[in-house]
Design a protein around this motif. Structure first.
Motif, PDB file in Angstrom:
ATOM      1  N   TYR A  34      33.885   7.438 -44.741  1.00 47.91           N
ATOM      2  CA  TYR A  34      34.628   8.310 -44.128  1.00 47.91           C
ATOM      3  C   TYR A  34      34.085   9.848 -44.320  1.00 47.91           C
ATOM      4  O   TYR A  34      33.985  10.302 -45.234  1.00 47.91           O
ATOM      5  N   VAL A  35      33.444  10.654 -42.999  1.00 52.28           N
ATOM      6  CA  VAL A  35      33.113  12.078 -42.848  1.00 52.28           C
ATOM      7  C   VAL A  35      32.907  12.662 -41.286  1.00 52.28           C
ATOM      8  O   VAL A  35      34.002  12.320 -40.731  1.00 52.28           O
ATOM      9  N   CYS A  36      33.283  14.099 -41.613  1.00 53.90           N
ATOM     10  CA  CYS A  36      33.279  14.843 -40.196  1.00 53.90           C
ATOM     11  C   CYS A  36      32.589  15.171 -39.607  1.00 53.90           C
ATOM     12  O   CYS A  36      31.512  15.388 -40.132  1.00 53.90           O
ATOM     13  N   GLY A  43      33.120  19.616 -44.050  1.00 54.33           N
ATOM     14  CA  GLY A  43      33.332  18.275 -44.318  1.00 54.33           C
ATOM     15  C   GLY A  43      32.507  17.359 -44.282  1.00 54.33           C
ATOM     16  O   GLY A  43      32.380  16.313 -44.523  1.00 54.33           O
ATOM     17  N   ASN A  44      31.304  18.071 -43.296  1.00 57.65           N
ATOM     18  CA  ASN A  44      30.462  17.370 -42.966  1.00 57.65           C
ATOM     19  C   ASN A  44      29.358  16.381 -43.953  1.00 57.65           C
ATOM     20  O   ASN A  44      28.767  15.926 -44.059  1.00 57.65           O
ATOM     21  N   THR A  48      34.914  10.314 -47.406  1.00 52.36           N
ATOM     22  CA  THR A  48      36.029  10.322 -48.329  1.00 52.36           C
ATOM     23  C   THR A  48      35.862   9.048 -47.996  1.00 52.36           C
ATOM     24  O   THR A  48      35.783   8.565 -47.494  1.00 52.36           O
ATOM     25  N   ASN A  51      40.385   7.206 -44.217  1.00 49.68           N
ATOM     26  CA  ASN A  51      40.101   7.458 -43.003  1.00 49.68           C
ATOM     27  C   ASN A  51      41.558   8.999 -42.699  1.00 49.68           C
ATOM     28  O   ASN A  51      42.401   8.612 -43.287  1.00 49.68           O
ATOM     29  N   ASN A  53      41.693  12.938 -40.796  1.00 42.85           N
ATOM     30  CA  ASN A  53      41.129  14.301 -40.138  1.00 42.85           C
ATOM     31  C   ASN A  53      40.608  15.031 -41.360  1.00 42.85           C
ATOM     32  O   ASN A  53      41.227  14.591 -42.787  1.00 42.85           O
ATOM     33  N   CYS A  54      39.964  16.005 -40.855  1.00 38.92           N
ATOM     34  CA  CYS A  54      38.734  16.227 -41.741  1.00 38.92           C
ATOM     35  C   CYS A  54      39.585  17.692 -42.317  1.00 38.92           C
ATOM     36  O   CYS A  54      40.876  18.615 -42.121  1.00 38.92           O
ATOM     37  N   LEU A  61      38.456  11.964 -38.544  1.00 41.20           N
ATOM     38  CA  LEU A  61      36.728  11.262 -39.273  1.00 41.20           C
ATOM     39  C   LEU A  61      36.238  10.303 -38.579  1.00 41.20           C
ATOM     40  O   LEU A  61      37.145   9.927 -37.919  1.00 41.20           O
ATOM     41  N   TYR A  97      24.500  10.966 -38.865  1.00 41.57           N
ATOM     42  CA  TYR A  97      24.739  11.342 -39.379  1.00 41.57           C
ATOM     43  C   TYR A  97      23.489  11.650 -40.806  1.00 41.57           C
ATOM     44  O   TYR A  97      22.456  10.879 -40.559  1.00 41.57           O
TER      45      TYR A  97
END
Ligand SMILES: [Zn+2]
Length: 200
Positions: A34-36, A43-44, A48, A51, A53-54, A61, A97
């Motif tokens: 998962y990514v922001c 966080g982008n 991680t 799942n 929140n950033c 996320l 992404y």
């Protein structure tokens, strides 16, 4: 003997298909995590396993595999205008992404700047969109680009800042809809594409 050679060839082809071509580029695990989705957040650039929140901006996320993958190719001396125009478009449009890749993963230099790539060609997730600025990359890199380019949905070859931005906006319009592209063009105050889009 002939049969043996053929079998050996088939095995080679089959193992290449399983291994997935050049390096780990096609390894599905490279699309896990998962990514922001907020492009201005630190966080982008951090994937991680869990799942949630950033940690930096608290944005929910997004699953990496749910985002359209855009690989931007870097090499020494690459024209940074050709690189930053399209990456800005994809980042602003959302749902992409965006990551950079160099041949060996080491920092590249251009225009007095040093830029650290996110991946090397051996470990980058395979791209849906491949952004190639200019033709100055090495022979090894060009071979990789040929291979990966055949599997990518779109290869954007940029040469000049405006052609790169126009090309990226056209891709956003095609993949995420006209409104997404218009929103990105407005955010970048890029009037020429808006004028052209209005005539479509
Ligand atoms: Zn964030």
């Amino acid at each position: 003997m002939r049969t043996l050679v053929c079998t050996a060839m088939l095995l080679l082809i089959a193992s290449a298909a399983i291994a997935g071509g050049p390096g780990n580029c096609y390894d599905p695990s490279a699309r896990a995590g998962y990514v922001c989705p907020n492009d201005v957040c630190a966080g982008n650039a951090v994937i991680t396993e869990k799942n949630g929140n950033c940690r930096s901006c608290d944005h929910a996320l997004a699953a990496v595999k749910s985002l359209t993958h855009v690989a931007v190719v870097l090499y020494d001396g690459v024209d940074l205008f050709d690189v930053t125009g399209p990456t800005e478009v994809f980042a602003i449009a959302g749902g992409f992404y965006v990551y950079t890749v160099s041949e060996d993963g080491r920092a590249i230099r251009s225009g007095g700047l040093e830029i650290e790539p996110d991946f090397r060609i051996g470990n980058c997730p395979w791209p849906d969109v491949l952004v190639v600025a200019g033709k100055g990359s090495s022979e090894h890199m060009r071979g990789w680009l040929d291979t990966v380019g055949k599997d990518a949905d779109i290869v954007l070859e940029t040469g000049g800042v405006s052609s790169g931005i126009d090309g990226a906006l056209d891709i956003v319009a095609k993949m995420k809809g006209d409104e997404s592209a218009r929103r990105a063009a407005r955010a970048m105050e890029y009037e020429s594409w808006l004028a052209q889009a209005g005539q479509k």
